[in-house]
Design a protein around this motif. Structure first.
Motif, PDB file in Angstrom:
ATOM      1  N   GLN A 164       0.686  -1.137  -0.059  1.00  0.00           N
ATOM      2  CA  GLN A 164       0.038   0.135   0.031  1.00  0.00           C
ATOM      3  C   GLN A 164       0.892   1.065   0.085  1.00  0.00           C
ATOM      4  O   GLN A 164       1.704   1.508   1.015  1.00  0.00           O
ATOM      5  N   ILE A 165       0.932   1.856  -1.144  1.00  0.00           N
ATOM      6  CA  ILE A 165       1.648   3.230  -1.049  1.00  0.00           C
ATOM      7  C   ILE A 165       0.742   4.374  -1.641  1.00  0.00           C
ATOM      8  O   ILE A 165      -0.273   4.167  -2.274  1.00  0.00           O
ATOM      9  N   GLU A 166       1.293   5.577  -1.581  1.00  0.00           N
ATOM     10  CA  GLU A 166       0.435   6.669  -2.141  1.00  0.00           C
ATOM     11  C   GLU A 166       0.473   6.796  -3.805  1.00  0.00           C
ATOM     12  O   GLU A 166       1.730   6.717  -4.118  1.00  0.00           O
ATOM     13  N   ILE A 167      -0.331   6.561  -4.242  1.00  0.00           N
ATOM     14  CA  ILE A 167      -0.298   6.539  -5.818  1.00  0.00           C
ATOM     15  C   ILE A 167      -1.665   7.273  -6.203  1.00  0.00           C
ATOM     16  O   ILE A 167      -2.796   7.447  -6.071  1.00  0.00           O
ATOM     17  N   HIS A 168      -1.582   8.371  -7.175  1.00  0.00           N
ATOM     18  CA  HIS A 168      -2.264   8.931  -8.229  1.00  0.00           C
ATOM     19  C   HIS A 168      -1.576   9.539  -9.257  1.00  0.00           C
ATOM     20  O   HIS A 168      -0.333   9.340  -9.468  1.00  0.00           O
TER      21      HIS A 168
ATOM     22  N   ARG B 144     -11.239   6.199 -10.863  1.00  0.00           N
ATOM     23  CA  ARG B 144     -11.271   5.472 -11.985  1.00  0.00           C
ATOM     24  C   ARG B 144      -9.809   5.224 -12.906  1.00  0.00           C
ATOM     25  O   ARG B 144      -9.446   3.984 -13.273  1.00  0.00           O
ATOM     26  N   TRP B 145      -9.031   6.176 -12.850  1.00  0.00           N
ATOM     27  CA  TRP B 145      -7.816   5.872 -13.310  1.00  0.00           C
ATOM     28  C   TRP B 145      -6.852   4.911 -12.692  1.00  0.00           C
ATOM     29  O   TRP B 145      -6.486   3.891 -13.278  1.00  0.00           O
TER      30      TRP B 145
ATOM     31  N   LEU C 201       1.887  10.987  -8.710  1.00  0.00           N
ATOM     32  CA  LEU C 201       2.912  10.322  -7.934  1.00  0.00           C
ATOM     33  C   LEU C 201       2.490   8.806  -8.174  1.00  0.00           C
ATOM     34  O   LEU C 201       1.825   8.305  -7.623  1.00  0.00           O
ATOM     35  N   GLN C 202       3.050   8.247  -9.294  1.00  0.00           N
ATOM     36  CA  GLN C 202       2.891   7.147  -9.822  1.00  0.00           C
ATOM     37  C   GLN C 202       3.593   5.831  -9.539  1.00  0.00           C
ATOM     38  O   GLN C 202       3.241   4.584  -9.646  1.00  0.00           O
ATOM     39  N   HIS C 203       4.725   5.977  -9.089  1.00  0.00           N
ATOM     40  CA  HIS C 203       5.578   4.884  -8.232  1.00  0.00           C
ATOM     41  C   HIS C 203       5.624   3.749  -9.669  1.00  0.00           C
ATOM     42  O   HIS C 203       5.665   2.575  -9.135  1.00  0.00           O
TER      43      HIS C 203
ATOM     44  N   ILE D  32      -0.512  -7.158  -5.146  1.00  0.00           N
ATOM     45  CA  ILE D  32      -1.381  -6.318  -5.354  1.00  0.00           C
ATOM     46  C   ILE D  32      -0.926  -4.676  -4.816  1.00  0.00           C
ATOM     47  O   ILE D  32      -0.228  -4.932  -3.723  1.00  0.00           O
ATOM     48  N   VAL D  33      -1.104  -3.968  -5.861  1.00  0.00           N
ATOM     49  CA  VAL D  33      -0.698  -2.632  -5.087  1.00  0.00           C
ATOM     50  C   VAL D  33      -2.038  -1.632  -4.871  1.00  0.00           C
ATOM     51  O   VAL D  33      -3.031  -1.576  -5.516  1.00  0.00           O
ATOM     52  N   GLU D  34      -2.017  -1.088  -3.538  1.00  0.00           N
ATOM     53  CA  GLU D  34      -3.089  -0.488  -3.123  1.00  0.00           C
ATOM     54  C   GLU D  34      -2.819   1.060  -2.994  1.00  0.00           C
ATOM     55  O   GLU D  34      -1.654   1.438  -2.718  1.00  0.00           O
ATOM     56  N   ALA D  35      -3.663   1.934  -3.476  1.00  0.00           N
ATOM     57  CA  ALA D  35      -3.312   3.486  -3.459  1.00  0.00           C
ATOM     58  C   ALA D  35      -3.932   4.122  -2.425  1.00  0.00           C
ATOM     59  O   ALA D  35      -5.111   4.305  -2.334  1.00  0.00           O
ATOM     60  N   TYR D  36      -3.175   4.696  -1.760  1.00  0.00           N
ATOM     61  CA  TYR D  36      -3.559   5.599  -0.649  1.00  0.00           C
ATOM     62  C   TYR D  36      -3.510   7.016  -0.988  1.00  0.00           C
ATOM     63  O   TYR D  36      -2.950   7.189  -1.899  1.00  0.00           O
ATOM     64  N   SER D  37      -4.410   7.855  -0.363  1.00  0.00           N
ATOM     65  CA  SER D  37      -4.400   9.096  -0.928  1.00  0.00           C
ATOM     66  C   SER D  37      -4.639   9.239  -2.243  1.00  0.00           C
ATOM     67  O   SER D  37      -4.260  10.141  -2.910  1.00  0.00           O
ATOM     68  N   PRO D  38      -5.415   8.547  -3.027  1.00  0.00           N
ATOM     69  CA  PRO D  38      -5.774   8.540  -4.393  1.00  0.00           C
ATOM     70  C   PRO D  38      -6.318   9.760  -4.755  1.00  0.00           C
ATOM     71  O   PRO D  38      -6.451  10.208  -6.074  1.00  0.00           O
ATOM     72  N   LEU D  39      -6.787  10.527  -4.018  1.00  0.00           N
ATOM     73  CA  LEU D  39      -7.661  12.003  -4.470  1.00  0.00           C
ATOM     74  C   LEU D  39      -6.460  13.114  -4.092  1.00  0.00           C
ATOM     75  O   LEU D  39      -7.139  14.202  -4.009  1.00  0.00           O
ATOM     76  N   THR D  40      -5.330  12.862  -3.574  1.00  0.00           N
ATOM     77  CA  THR D  40      -4.188  13.859  -3.621  1.00  0.00           C
ATOM     78  C   THR D  40      -4.410  14.764  -2.426  1.00  0.00           C
ATOM     79  O   THR D  40      -4.159  15.822  -2.136  1.00  0.00           O
ATOM     80  N   HIS D  41      -5.537  14.456  -1.472  1.00  0.00           N
ATOM     81  CA  HIS D  41      -5.907  15.094  -0.237  1.00  0.00           C
ATOM     82  C   HIS D  41      -6.405  16.472  -0.903  1.00  0.00           C
ATOM     83  O   HIS D  41      -6.631  17.613  -0.342  1.00  0.00           O
ATOM     84  N   GLY D  42      -7.178  16.347  -2.027  1.00  0.00           N
ATOM     85  CA  GLY D  42      -7.772  17.413  -2.721  1.00  0.00           C
ATOM     86  C   GLY D  42      -6.982  18.564  -3.418  1.00  0.00           C
ATOM     87  O   GLY D  42      -7.360  19.447  -3.936  1.00  0.00           O
TER      88      GLY D  42
END
Length: 277
Positions: A165-169, A222-223, A172-174, A187-197
């Motif tokens: 689980q890593i920050e992805i949007h 959706r991305w 920041l795509q890693h 499996i990769v989980e995206a936390y903060s997918p909304l960039t904290h707005g």
């Protein structure tokens, strides 16, 4: 509100079973009734995945929300995480017991190392391997682990993490880390997918949202889904929880995905593990 199509959207885990592709994140959600009610609302709307952590301070409220929902325990995928000060073999075992007690559960579906703490992460991982062998965590994984941390773990562990689980949007795509995870079926989980707005007003995100008649938040989520990620948006507002789950009745075109992919700028909006050795 109508139920959302988030119950059937799942990804297969390497050791068997599935993980729902959209989960409710509860980082920074207030303790007490707000978090409990958010979990209850999400489950009523069709969510079947809740992501918490010891450091969030709301494991007990998450457990209460699950019980109040009336949804059978086996149908809810519950994740919690081991915090930094609890790392080390014996301390990790005790911390897991405490998390289970706060949650009021007999097991969790996924237990993660929250951070790659230098000098302690390998001993902590051995504790997670034991917890899994005892059946008290069905799956184990890591959070905020990048390529060097994963390579070290692969060399020293019996089991490969099932989740990272890593920050992805789009900002920041890693990509290197995601490629390594794909190679090892993590499996990769995206936390903060909304960039904290912080990037909702980006011109490209706004343009794509207009093209598909959706909100910028739904476009960002959706991305992630179309890239095969599990996405963990956080909200305590029922209307926003519903909006975040309503992302399976439309898709982004190849052109839209390419335009969003081009937004990479290495922008971490929260913790940044790139300097963690």
């Amino acid at each position: 509100m109508a139920n959302l199509d988030v119950t059937t959207a799942t990804l297969p885990l390497r050791s068997g079973g599935v993980i729902p592709q959209v989960g409710l994140g509860v980082w920074q959600a207030p303790r007490g009734g707000v978090t409990r009610d958010a979990v209850h609302a999400a489950l009523r709307l069709g969510y079947r995945h809740v992501d918490t952590a010891r450091i969030y301070g709301n494991e007990a409220e998450v457990g209460e929300g699950i019980r109040q929902s009336g949804i059978p325990r086996a149908e809810v995928f519950v994740t919690t995480k081991l915090w930094n000060e609890d790392q080390g073999f014996d301390k990790a075992l005790r911390a897991f017991d405490a998390s289970l007690q706060r949650l009021g559960l007999d097991y969790v579906d996924l237990y993660l190392l929250h951070w790659p703490v230098a000098g302690r992460r390998l001993d902590s991982w051995r504790a997670l391997e034991r917890i899994k062998s005892e059946g008290r965590a069905k799956h184990i994984g890591v959070s905020n682990f990048l390529v060097p941390h994963l390579d070290e773990l692969f060399d020293a562990s019996k089991e490969v993490p099932e989740v990272n689980q890593i920050e992805i949007h789009p900002f920041l795509q890693h990509r290197e880390t995601r490629a390594l995870c794909a190679k090892h079926r993590i499996i990769v989980e995206a936390y903060s997918p909304l960039t904290h707005g912080t990037r909702m007003d980006d011109p490209t995100v706004q343009a794509v949202a207009r093209e598909v008649s959706r909100t910028p938040a739904q476009v960002l989520l959706r991305w992630g889904v179309q890239h095969g990620l599990v996405t963990l948006p956080k909200s305590t507002r029922e209307q926003r929880i519903a909006e975040n789950g309503a992302i399976f009745d439309f898709s982004l075109s190849e052109d839209a995905m390419k335009r969003l992919d081009a937004l990479e700028e290495g922008c971490a909006t929260g913790w940044d593990p790139r300097d963690q050795r």
